[in-house]
Write a protein that holds these residues in place. Structure first.
Motif, PDB file in Angstrom:
ATOM      1  N   LEU A  37      36.470  25.728  35.547  1.00 46.00           N
ATOM      2  CA  LEU A  37      37.631  25.444  34.720  1.00 46.00           C
ATOM      3  C   LEU A  37      37.226  24.490  33.605  1.00 46.00           C
ATOM      4  N   HIS A  38      37.632  24.833  32.403  1.00 49.27           N
ATOM      5  CA  HIS A  38      37.325  23.984  31.259  1.00 49.27           C
ATOM      6  C   HIS A  38      38.556  23.165  30.876  1.00 49.27           C
ATOM      7  N   ASP A  39      39.340  23.650  29.945  1.00 45.86           N
ATOM      8  CA  ASP A  39      40.492  22.875  29.485  1.00 45.86           C
ATOM      9  C   ASP A  39      41.793  23.337  30.121  1.00 45.86           C
ATOM     10  N   LYS A  40      41.715  24.243  31.091  1.00 44.64           N
ATOM     11  CA  LYS A  40      42.921  24.776  31.716  1.00 44.64           C
ATOM     12  C   LYS A  40      42.891  24.587  33.235  1.00 44.64           C
ATOM     13  N   SER A  41      44.073  24.728  33.848  1.00 45.78           N
ATOM     14  CA  SER A  41      44.189  24.774  35.298  1.00 45.78           C
ATOM     15  C   SER A  41      44.112  26.230  35.744  1.00 45.78           C
ATOM     16  N   ALA A  42      44.351  26.498  37.041  1.00 45.22           N
ATOM     17  CA  ALA A  42      44.169  27.850  37.565  1.00 45.22           C
ATOM     18  C   ALA A  42      45.438  28.359  38.227  1.00 45.22           C
ATOM     19  N   LEU A  43      45.853  29.562  37.839  1.00 50.62           N
ATOM     20  CA  LEU A  43      46.952  30.268  38.476  1.00 50.62           C
ATOM     21  C   LEU A  43      46.367  31.467  39.201  1.00 50.62           C
ATOM     22  N   ILE A  44      46.587  31.534  40.506  1.00 46.93           N
ATOM     23  CA  ILE A  44      45.978  32.579  41.324  1.00 46.93           C
ATOM     24  C   ILE A  44      47.077  33.458  41.903  1.00 46.93           C
ATOM     25  N   THR A  45      47.012  34.746  41.614  1.00 46.49           N
ATOM     26  CA  THR A  45      47.997  35.689  42.139  1.00 46.49           C
ATOM     27  C   THR A  45      47.334  36.585  43.170  1.00 46.49           C
ATOM     28  N   GLY A  46      48.168  37.313  43.891  1.00 49.14           N
ATOM     29  CA  GLY A  46      47.663  38.205  44.935  1.00 49.14           C
ATOM     30  C   GLY A  46      48.662  38.300  46.060  1.00 49.14           C
ATOM     31  N   SER A  47      48.461  39.260  46.942  1.00 47.86           N
ATOM     32  CA  SER A  47      49.386  39.483  48.045  1.00 47.86           C
ATOM     33  C   SER A  47      49.103  38.508  49.182  1.00 47.86           C
ATOM     34  N   ASN A  48      49.983  38.533  50.156  1.00 46.20           N
ATOM     35  CA  ASN A  48      49.767  37.716  51.347  1.00 46.20           C
ATOM     36  C   ASN A  48      48.479  38.138  52.048  1.00 46.20           C
ATOM     37  N   MET A  49      47.794  37.169  52.611  1.00 46.26           N
ATOM     38  CA  MET A  49      46.561  37.366  53.385  1.00 46.26           C
ATOM     39  C   MET A  49      45.358  37.718  52.529  1.00 46.26           C
ATOM     40  N   SER A  50      45.532  37.743  51.202  1.00 45.67           N
ATOM     41  CA  SER A  50      44.402  38.134  50.358  1.00 45.67           C
ATOM     42  C   SER A  50      43.398  36.998  50.166  1.00 45.67           C
ATOM     43  N   GLY A  51      43.833  35.757  50.412  1.00 40.38           N
ATOM     44  CA  GLY A  51      42.884  34.650  50.337  1.00 40.38           C
ATOM     45  C   GLY A  51      43.224  33.561  49.348  1.00 40.38           C
ATOM     46  N   LYS A  52      44.326  33.713  48.613  1.00 44.21           N
ATOM     47  CA  LYS A  52      44.599  32.752  47.545  1.00 44.21           C
ATOM     48  C   LYS A  52      44.925  31.357  48.083  1.00 44.21           C
ATOM     49  N   THR A  53      45.716  31.267  49.155  1.00 44.10           N
ATOM     50  CA  THR A  53      46.049  29.947  49.706  1.00 44.10           C
ATOM     51  C   THR A  53      44.826  29.303  50.351  1.00 44.10           C
ATOM     52  N   SER A  54      44.032  30.101  51.052  1.00 43.28           N
ATOM     53  CA  SER A  54      42.801  29.568  51.656  1.00 43.28           C
ATOM     54  C   SER A  54      41.858  29.041  50.586  1.00 43.28           C
ATOM     55  N   PHE A  55      41.851  29.692  49.427  1.00 45.14           N
ATOM     56  CA  PHE A  55      40.944  29.254  48.373  1.00 45.14           C
ATOM     57  C   PHE A  55      41.368  27.902  47.792  1.00 45.14           C
ATOM     58  N   ILE A  56      42.672  27.726  47.525  1.00 44.57           N
ATOM     59  CA  ILE A  56      43.063  26.430  46.966  1.00 44.57           C
ATOM     60  C   ILE A  56      42.868  25.326  48.016  1.00 44.57           C
ATOM     61  N   ARG A  57      43.029  25.666  49.295  1.00 47.82           N
ATOM     62  CA  ARG A  57      42.699  24.694  50.346  1.00 47.82           C
ATOM     63  C   ARG A  57      41.210  24.354  50.304  1.00 47.82           C
ATOM     64  N   THR A  58      40.390  25.359  50.070  1.00 43.79           N
ATOM     65  CA  THR A  58      38.934  25.159  50.024  1.00 43.79           C
ATOM     66  C   THR A  58      38.562  24.151  48.952  1.00 43.79           C
ATOM     67  N   ILE A  59      39.163  24.269  47.786  1.00 47.25           N
ATOM     68  CA  ILE A  59      38.871  23.336  46.702  1.00 47.25           C
ATOM     69  C   ILE A  59      39.325  21.928  47.089  1.00 47.25           C
ATOM     70  N   GLY A  60      40.511  21.813  47.676  1.00 46.21           N
ATOM     71  CA  GLY A  60      41.005  20.501  48.089  1.00 46.21           C
ATOM     72  C   GLY A  60      40.128  19.854  49.134  1.00 46.21           C
ATOM     73  N   ILE A  61      39.696  20.631  50.111  1.00 46.94           N
ATOM     74  CA  ILE A  61      38.835  20.093  51.172  1.00 46.94           C
ATOM     75  C   ILE A  61      37.496  19.651  50.607  1.00 46.94           C
ATOM     76  N   ASN A  62      36.983  20.386  49.637  1.00 51.64           N
ATOM     77  CA  ASN A  62      35.711  19.993  49.039  1.00 51.64           C
ATOM     78  C   ASN A  62      35.833  18.706  48.231  1.00 51.64           C
ATOM     79  N   LEU A  63      36.969  18.518  47.554  1.00 49.72           N
ATOM     80  CA  LEU A  63      37.183  17.250  46.859  1.00 49.72           C
ATOM     81  C   LEU A  63      37.245  16.108  47.866  1.00 49.72           C
TER      82      LEU A  63
END
Length: 502
Positions: A315-341
């Motif tokens: 990410l450069h000058d923007k934030s991230a909007l992630i779309t997709g259906s349930n169970m596709s992985g989008k919530t797990s991914f934002i958790r992944t970034i938070g856990i890594n921070l």
């Protein structure tokens, strides 16, 4: 985790004195109790409590300054064995109770009681000496009275210190093990003031060692020996005197005791990080942002997901909007970034090939929201209040993890208020990672958010996810196909298709 209430003892102590950065709901959103179980390689109860505190508080532990020691422990087996064997002596569950001393070092005892103990502990001996010198039976009366007074004082104060019978012996063990660890220059360097702190508590050891002797006596020796020793304790008021002297000293030296606790806890955290890294498929140290970038994550993965699919995000000058259906992985991914921070702050370790971010960012999240029945708040109202707090805190130094905002209202208003909130947070300079089913948001937020998506496919009536993050807006529409694959009546799914085609 069965002993989580004991492991959290130090966290609860710190909550009463310091403001924690990480809200309680964020700990739930990121499954931090389960994460702690994965990260915990500590060899002592103190280390577990200290690691749990940093993980649940979201504060920087200072681990980044200890990479030299971590490297030494990775290669120097003698130093590592010495450290782990010393820490193992503090693995007894009673050691969790040391945190209760930090929270409440004072044993309730009035000045009147203290004066009585100081005087009465000498009286039986005085009257006994007079009896032996004068052989006057009348001296038996004050001798018996003084002994009875000591019985009262002994048992009156014994009830007050029952809770300390486990913590104080472990405190003595903590001080002794800290003394051993501080003899090694590589270890004492983690706390430059530890030598002085150990000197401060030196006088305390003489009194608290009595509690250790008392416990050993009561648990290991025959009952007859205990009874004889109990009479001696009553006669001289050893125990009662040790109690109030210990209480006074604990109060005066609690700052040094706290530093000793942190010294041992931090060393155990260092060992834990060393051993954790040896179990990971790969890891990296957190890096600083390259010019023009806000986040760079390469092959980042979630440590709690078995065979986790790694992903990249820049990410450069923007934030991230992630779309997709349930169970596709989008919530797990934002958790992944938070856990890594969080892992970058606490462990100086990231679950990625590369993870560059401003580790001073404050982590805030809204992933799970529940009704608050006790306060009469609905799911939607609870979320409204949570997001209001975020809006008030959006001063450019936060990373927000937001999942499906405002699900509890109608589609039209949900999109309207979601785009307003997300625009506000991003325009204030915060880094936002948000997921949504609402594809319309991608166009509405294009000035401040870059769009990504996860997608799925139905192959031979089986739903398939590749869990790979892709740029752009999802074009997949597989919800009705999923219903068909699950055996929904054909006339029902035909009705759904007809509605879409209108």
């Amino acid at each position: 985790m069965n002993n989580l209430s004991e492991i959290s003892g130090y966290l609860h102590f710190k909550e009463k004195h310091d403001k924690l950065i990480l809200p309680a709901n964020c700990a739930e959103d990121l499954n931090l109790n389960e994460l702690f179980g994965r990260l915990d390689n500590c060899h002592s109860c103190i280390g577990q409590q200290y690691l749990y505190y940093f993980l649940l508080s979201g504060k920087d532990s200072g681990m980044g300054k200890q990479e030299k020691l971590i490297a030494t422990l990775s290669t120097d087996s003698e130093l590592r064995n010495f450290l782990t064997k010393t820490l193992d002596k503090l693995k007894h569950p009673d050691a969790y109770s040391i945190a209760s001393i930090l929270e409440n070092p004072v044993i309730n005892m009035s000045q009147w009681e203290k004066r009585c103990i100081q005087i009465c502990r000498f009286l039986p001996l005085l009257f006994l000496a007079l009896l032996l010198i004068n052989h006057s039976l009348i001296i038996l009366i004050p001798l018996i009275c003084s002994f009875l007074a000591n019985i009262f004082l002994h048992y009156h104060n014994k009830a007050k210190i029952q809770e300390y019978y486990f913590s104080i012996p472990q405190l003595l063990q903590l001080i002794k093990k800290a003394e051993q660890l501080a003899q090694r220059q590589e270890l004492s360097a983690t706390s430059p003031e530890i030598a002085n702190d150990l000197k401060v508590v030196k006088g305390l050891k003489r009194y608290i060692s009595y509690f250790r002797f008392n416990l050993r006596l009561e648990s290991d020796m025959a009952i007859i020996a205990y009874l004889i020793a109990e009479q001696v304790r009553i006669f001289f008021l050893y125990e009662a005197y040790a109690v109030f002297r210990t209480s006074d000293l604990l109060k005066d030296k609690i700052y040094a005791i706290h530093n000793i606790y942190r010294f041992v806890g931090f060393l155990d955290m260092i060992v834990s990080v060393t051993e954790l890294r040896e179990t990971l498929p790969y890891y990296c140290l957190p890096g600083k942002n390259s010019e023009g970038e806000r986040l760079r994550a390469q092959a980042v993965y979630h440590p709690l997901i078995k065979d986790c699919i790694a992903n990249d995000l820049v990410l450069h000058d923007k934030s991230a909007l992630i779309t997709g259906s349930n169970m596709s992985g989008k919530t797990s991914f934002i958790r992944t970034i938070g856990i890594n921070l969080l892992a970058a702050k606490v462990l100086d370790t990231c679950f990625a090939r590369c993870f560059e971010i401003d580790t001073d960012l404050i982590l805030l999240s809204s992933i799970r929201q529940n009704d608050n029945l006790a306060e009469g708040k609905s799911y939607f109202m609870q979320e409204v209040l949570t997001i209001k707090d975020f809006v008030n805190q959006s001063n450019g130094n936060c990373m927000f993890l937001l999942d499906e905002l405002f699900k509890g209202t109608n589609t039209q208003e949900r999109i309207a208020i979601t785009q307003a909130v997300l625009s506000w947070l991003a325009e204030k300079g915060n880094l936002v990672l948000t997921s949504s089913h609402d594809i319309k948001l991608s166009n509405l937020l294009s000035n401040n958010y870059k769009s990504y998506h996860f997608c799925e496919a139905v192959k031979e009536d089986v739903l398939y996810f590749d869990y790979k993050l892709k740029t752009g807006i999802t074009t997949e529409r597989n919800a009705i196909k999923l219903l068909e694959s699950c055996g929904y009546p054909p006339e029902l799914t035909r009705s759904a298709h007809l509605y879409l085609s209108d």
